[in-house]
Design a protein around this motif. Structure first.
Motif, PDB file in Angstrom:
ATOM      1  N   PHE A  60       0.857  -1.180   0.000  1.00  0.00           N
ATOM      2  CA  PHE A  60       0.000   0.000   0.000  1.00  0.00           C
ATOM      3  C   PHE A  60       0.891   1.228   0.000  1.00  0.00           C
ATOM      4  CE2 PHE A  60      -2.475   3.379   1.844  1.00  0.00           C
ATOM      5  CZ  PHE A  60      -3.785   3.133   1.482  1.00  0.00           C
ATOM      6  N   CYS A  61       0.563   2.228  -0.828  1.00  0.00           N
ATOM      7  CA  CYS A  61       1.353   3.459  -0.793  1.00  0.00           C
ATOM      8  C   CYS A  61       0.547   4.660  -1.263  1.00  0.00           C
ATOM      9  CB  CYS A  61       2.633   3.317  -1.609  1.00  0.00           C
ATOM     10  SG  CYS A  61       2.390   2.835  -3.301  1.00  0.00           S
ATOM     11  N   TYR A  62       0.962   5.804  -0.780  1.00  0.00           N
ATOM     12  CA  TYR A  62       0.422   7.103  -1.190  1.00  0.00           C
ATOM     13  C   TYR A  62       1.631   8.024  -1.282  1.00  0.00           C
ATOM     14  CZ  TYR A  62      -2.491  11.356  -1.017  1.00  0.00           C
ATOM     15  OH  TYR A  62      -3.097  12.565  -1.283  1.00  0.00           O
ATOM     16  N   LEU A  63       2.324   7.917  -2.405  1.00  0.00           N
ATOM     17  CA  LEU A  63       3.593   8.611  -2.608  1.00  0.00           C
ATOM     18  C   LEU A  63       3.526   9.467  -3.871  1.00  0.00           C
ATOM     19  CD1 LEU A  63       5.853   5.505  -1.968  1.00  0.00           C
ATOM     20  CD2 LEU A  63       5.362   7.337  -0.333  1.00  0.00           C
ATOM     21  N   PHE A  64       4.416  10.413  -3.972  1.00  0.00           N
ATOM     22  CA  PHE A  64       4.485  11.246  -5.165  1.00  0.00           C
ATOM     23  C   PHE A  64       4.916  10.419  -6.371  1.00  0.00           C
ATOM     24  CE2 PHE A  64       5.436  15.051  -2.246  1.00  0.00           C
ATOM     25  CZ  PHE A  64       4.096  15.412  -2.211  1.00  0.00           C
ATOM     26  N   PRO A  65       4.561  10.864  -7.608  1.00  0.00           N
ATOM     27  CA  PRO A  65       4.894  10.101  -8.820  1.00  0.00           C
ATOM     28  C   PRO A  65       6.378   9.786  -8.961  1.00  0.00           C
ATOM     29  CG  PRO A  65       3.371  11.875  -9.352  1.00  0.00           C
ATOM     30  CD  PRO A  65       3.766  12.060  -7.916  1.00  0.00           C
ATOM     31  N   GLU A  66       7.259  10.727  -8.640  1.00  0.00           N
ATOM     32  CA  GLU A  66       8.691  10.474  -8.798  1.00  0.00           C
ATOM     33  C   GLU A  66       9.176   9.387  -7.825  1.00  0.00           C
ATOM     34  OE1 GLU A  66       8.218  14.238  -6.262  1.00  0.00           O
ATOM     35  OE2 GLU A  66       7.347  13.480  -8.101  1.00  0.00           O
ATOM     36  N   LEU A  67       8.532   9.261  -6.684  1.00  0.00           N
ATOM     37  CA  LEU A  67       8.888   8.183  -5.758  1.00  0.00           C
ATOM     38  C   LEU A  67       8.348   6.844  -6.251  1.00  0.00           C
ATOM     39  CD1 LEU A  67       8.418   9.954  -2.311  1.00  0.00           C
ATOM     40  CD2 LEU A  67      10.515   9.578  -3.606  1.00  0.00           C
ATOM     41  N   ASN A  68       7.166   6.850  -6.856  1.00  0.00           N
ATOM     42  CA  ASN A  68       6.636   5.611  -7.433  1.00  0.00           C
ATOM     43  C   ASN A  68       7.568   5.087  -8.528  1.00  0.00           C
ATOM     44  OD1 ASN A  68       4.451   5.698  -5.735  1.00  0.00           O
ATOM     45  ND2 ASN A  68       2.945   6.143  -7.314  1.00  0.00           N
ATOM     46  N   VAL A  69       8.111   5.988  -9.335  1.00  0.00           N
ATOM     47  CA  VAL A  69       9.043   5.586 -10.397  1.00  0.00           C
ATOM     48  C   VAL A  69      10.291   4.945  -9.785  1.00  0.00           C
ATOM     49  CG1 VAL A  69      10.577   6.485 -12.206  1.00  0.00           C
ATOM     50  CG2 VAL A  69       8.205   7.255 -12.089  1.00  0.00           C
ATOM     51  N   ARG A  70      10.810   5.531  -8.708  1.00  0.00           N
ATOM     52  CA  ARG A  70      11.982   4.959  -8.022  1.00  0.00           C
ATOM     53  C   ARG A  70      11.653   3.636  -7.336  1.00  0.00           C
ATOM     54  NH1 ARG A  70      14.432   8.701  -3.727  1.00  0.00           N
ATOM     55  NH2 ARG A  70      15.689   6.854  -3.362  1.00  0.00           N
ATOM     56  N   LEU A  71      10.428   3.526  -6.819  1.00  0.00           N
ATOM     57  CA  LEU A  71      10.019   2.348  -6.056  1.00  0.00           C
ATOM     58  C   LEU A  71       9.696   1.150  -6.944  1.00  0.00           C
ATOM     59  CD1 LEU A  71       9.346   1.247  -3.242  1.00  0.00           C
ATOM     60  CD2 LEU A  71       7.041   2.196  -3.531  1.00  0.00           C
ATOM     61  N   GLU A  72       9.224   1.406  -8.144  1.00  0.00           N
ATOM     62  CA  GLU A  72       8.767   0.327  -9.031  1.00  0.00           C
ATOM     63  C   GLU A  72       9.792  -0.789  -9.239  1.00  0.00           C
ATOM     64  OE1 GLU A  72       7.349   0.129 -13.572  1.00  0.00           O
ATOM     65  OE2 GLU A  72       6.316   1.619 -12.333  1.00  0.00           O
ATOM     66  N   PRO A  73      11.048  -0.497  -9.612  1.00  0.00           N
ATOM     67  CA  PRO A  73      12.002  -1.598  -9.803  1.00  0.00           C
ATOM     68  C   PRO A  73      12.303  -2.350  -8.507  1.00  0.00           C
ATOM     69  CG  PRO A  73      13.083   0.520 -10.151  1.00  0.00           C
ATOM     70  CD  PRO A  73      11.624   0.797  -9.982  1.00  0.00           C
ATOM     71  N   ILE A  74      12.240  -1.671  -7.382  1.00  0.00           N
ATOM     72  CA  ILE A  74      12.457  -2.327  -6.092  1.00  0.00           C
ATOM     73  C   ILE A  74      11.332  -3.323  -5.826  1.00  0.00           C
ATOM     74  CG2 ILE A  74      12.573  -1.954  -3.589  1.00  0.00           C
ATOM     75  CD1 ILE A  74      13.874   0.812  -4.291  1.00  0.00           C
ATOM     76  N   LEU A  75      10.104  -2.920  -6.090  1.00  0.00           N
ATOM     77  CA  LEU A  75       8.962  -3.814  -5.892  1.00  0.00           C
ATOM     78  C   LEU A  75       9.054  -5.030  -6.806  1.00  0.00           C
ATOM     79  CD1 LEU A  75       6.005  -1.261  -5.608  1.00  0.00           C
ATOM     80  CD2 LEU A  75       7.208  -2.436  -3.743  1.00  0.00           C
ATOM     81  N   LYS A  76       9.406  -4.792  -8.080  1.00  0.00           N
ATOM     82  CA  LYS A  76       9.515  -5.900  -9.037  1.00  0.00           C
ATOM     83  C   LYS A  76      10.597  -6.896  -8.632  1.00  0.00           C
ATOM     84  CE  LYS A  76       7.869  -3.490 -13.167  1.00  0.00           C
ATOM     85  NZ  LYS A  76       8.278  -2.929 -14.472  1.00  0.00           N
ATOM     86  N   LYS A  77      11.681  -6.388  -8.080  1.00  0.00           N
ATOM     87  CA  LYS A  77      12.783  -7.256  -7.680  1.00  0.00           C
ATOM     88  C   LYS A  77      12.478  -7.974  -6.365  1.00  0.00           C
ATOM     89  CE  LYS A  77      17.735  -7.194  -6.755  1.00  0.00           C
ATOM     90  NZ  LYS A  77      18.937  -6.376  -6.680  1.00  0.00           N
TER      91      LYS A  77
END
Length: 180
Positions: A127-144
Motif C-alpha cells: 500500500f502506498c500514497y507517494l508522489f509520482p517520482e517516488l513511485n518511479v523509483r520504487l517500481e524496480p524495487i517492488l519488481k525485484k
C-alpha cells in the motif's frame, strides 16, 4: 507553598511551549524535505483495501505509513498482518503507541527507516500514497523484491510500468491496483 506550585506551573507551561515549538520546527523541516503526511480517512482505507482484495491472514505493508492508520485498519478490520515503514520518528512512535493501545501490537507493527535503503518484509499487498517520482523509483524495487501476483494499491498516483488490474474513483481521487 502556593508560590512553589505557581513556579512549577510556569515551568511546566514553558516546557510545553518549548516542546510545541520544537515539534512545529520538525514538521516544517519534514514538509520541505520529504513527502508530507496526509492521513487516509478510514472509510477510504476500507474501500481501497477491499478493492485490492485484502483477506484475513494476508500480509500487507504500507510504505510511508504516517500515523499507522492504514496498517491498523488492515489488522483490525480485515484480520491482516500489517507492517508500516515510516521515516519520521514522531509518526513512527505514534503508530506504535496506537497499535499497542488498541491491542494490535502483534498484528500491526512498524519500523522506522527509508523504504529505499532498508530490506522490505514479505507482503501479499503493498500500500502506498507517494508522489509520482517516488513511485518511479520504487517500481524496480517492488519488481525485484516481491513475487508475481503481489498486489500494489496506490492512492492518487499511478505506477507507470506495473500491470493495472483495477481502478476506482473514491471521493475525488483515483485508486490504482496493480499485480506484479
Amino acid at each position: 507553598m502556593s508560590q512553589t506550585i505557581s513556579l512549577f506551573l510556569i515551568l511546566l507551561i514553558q516546557a510545553g511551549l518549548l516542546f510545541a515549538t520544537l515539534f512545529m520546527i520538525h514538521w516544517h523541516f519534514v514538509a520541505f524535505t520529504s513527502v508530507p503526511w496526509v492521513r487516509t480517512p478510514r472509510w477510504k482505507t476500507g474501500r481501497m483495501l477491499r478493492l485490492a482484495g485484502l483477506r484475513k491472514g494476508e500480509r500487507m505493508i504500507d510504505l510511508g505509513s504516517g500515523d499507522g492508520s492504514t496498517v491498523i485498519d488492515a489488522a483490525r478490520d480485515f484480520g491482516a498482518v500489517g507492517h508500516g515503514v515510516e521515516t519520521q520518528w514522531s509518526l513512527h512512535w505514534f503508530s506504535r503507541m496506537r497499535a499497542r493501545a488498541l491491542g494490535l501490537a502483534g498484528t500491526a507493527t512498524f519500523s522506522r527507516g527509508d523504504m529505499f535503503s532498508r530490506p522490505l518484509p514479505d507482503a501479499d499487498l503493498v500500500f502506498c500514497y507517494l508522489f509520482p517520482e517516488l513511485n518511479v523509483r520504487l517500481e524496480p524495487i517492488l519488481k525485484k523484491r516481491y513475487p508475481p501476483g503481489t498486489r500494489v494499491v496506490s492512492r492518487t498516483f499511478s505506477f507507470p510500468g506495473l500491470r493495472e488490474t483495477a481502478r476506482e474513483t473514491i471521493g475525488a481521487e483515483t485508486v490504482y491496483v496493480y499485480h506484479l
